[in-house]
Design a protein around this motif. Sequence first.
Motif, PDB file in Angstrom:
ATOM      1  N   SER A   1      -1.648 -12.990  -4.845  1.00  0.00           N
ATOM      2  CA  SER A   1      -0.997 -12.509  -4.191  1.00  0.00           C
ATOM      3  C   SER A   1       0.377 -13.052  -4.743  1.00  0.00           C
ATOM      4  N   ASN A   2       1.337 -12.647  -4.330  1.00  0.00           N
ATOM      5  CA  ASN A   2       2.634 -12.965  -4.090  1.00  0.00           C
ATOM      6  C   ASN A   2       3.236 -14.250  -3.645  1.00  0.00           C
TER       7      ASN A   2
ATOM      8  N   GLU B   1       9.139 -12.167  -1.451  1.00  0.00           N
ATOM      9  CA  GLU B   1       8.305 -11.385  -1.970  1.00  0.00           C
ATOM     10  C   GLU B   1       7.947 -10.779  -1.605  1.00  0.00           C
ATOM     11  N   LEU B   2       7.782  -8.771  -1.664  1.00  0.00           N
ATOM     12  CA  LEU B   2       6.830  -8.118  -1.066  1.00  0.00           C
ATOM     13  C   LEU B   2       5.519  -8.075  -1.627  1.00  0.00           C
ATOM     14  N   ASN B   3       4.160  -7.785  -0.675  1.00  0.00           N
ATOM     15  CA  ASN B   3       2.512  -8.797  -1.049  1.00  0.00           C
ATOM     16  C   ASN B   3       2.765  -7.226  -1.859  1.00  0.00           C
ATOM     17  N   ASP B   4       2.121  -7.223  -2.626  1.00  0.00           N
ATOM     18  CA  ASP B   4       1.150  -6.457  -3.489  1.00  0.00           C
ATOM     19  C   ASP B   4       0.308  -5.914  -3.084  1.00  0.00           C
TER      20      ASP B   4
ATOM     21  N   ALA C   1       3.431  -2.934  -1.713  1.00  0.00           N
ATOM     22  CA  ALA C   1       3.719  -2.496  -2.982  1.00  0.00           C
ATOM     23  C   ALA C   1       3.290  -1.311  -3.502  1.00  0.00           C
TER      24      ALA C   1
ATOM     25  N   LEU D   1       3.790   1.507  -0.846  1.00  0.00           N
ATOM     26  CA  LEU D   1       5.375   2.046  -1.295  1.00  0.00           C
ATOM     27  C   LEU D   1       5.176   3.111  -2.318  1.00  0.00           C
ATOM     28  N   ALA D   2       4.488   2.539  -3.068  1.00  0.00           N
ATOM     29  CA  ALA D   2       4.319   3.297  -4.895  1.00  0.00           C
ATOM     30  C   ALA D   2       3.610   4.539  -4.430  1.00  0.00           C
TER      31      ALA D   2
ATOM     32  N   GLU E   1       8.674  -5.601   5.396  1.00  0.00           N
ATOM     33  CA  GLU E   1       7.962  -5.007   4.542  1.00  0.00           C
ATOM     34  C   GLU E   1       7.505  -4.180   5.512  1.00  0.00           C
TER      35      GLU E   1
END
Length: 116
Positions: free
Chosen positions: A3-4, A15-18, A21, A24-25, A58
């Motif tokens: 993870s970030n 930073e956005l957590n994986d 992300a 959201l995608a 987030e």
Amino acid sequence: MESNESKNPTSYQTELNDGVAIVLARMETHPEEFFTTSTDKWKFIYHEYFRDAMTETEKGMIFDKIRQIRRSELTMKVMMVMTDGMKESESLAINKHKKLFPEPAVLAGGGRVTYG
């Protein structure tokens, strides 16, 4: 998957957590999975345990995307109701037309069309 947060522990808030992300995608490419009528597949993201793990940014990003999806869902639902209403009206109009203007064979009595 690393993870970030683990790459730079002091930057985790920026930073956005994986996982966020990825969700959201997925919301972007498959919004129907997040409709109110869909399965419970993604409801875990609302649980307190995971909400506590997310930053306010987030949470805001997920909330904003859910709002977009729900607004689209609302528009689709309204259009479906309108379309169903138009289909009913069209069907009623066709039936009324058939009563007012029956086929020539019906007017002639029997299966044959007679003129004159």
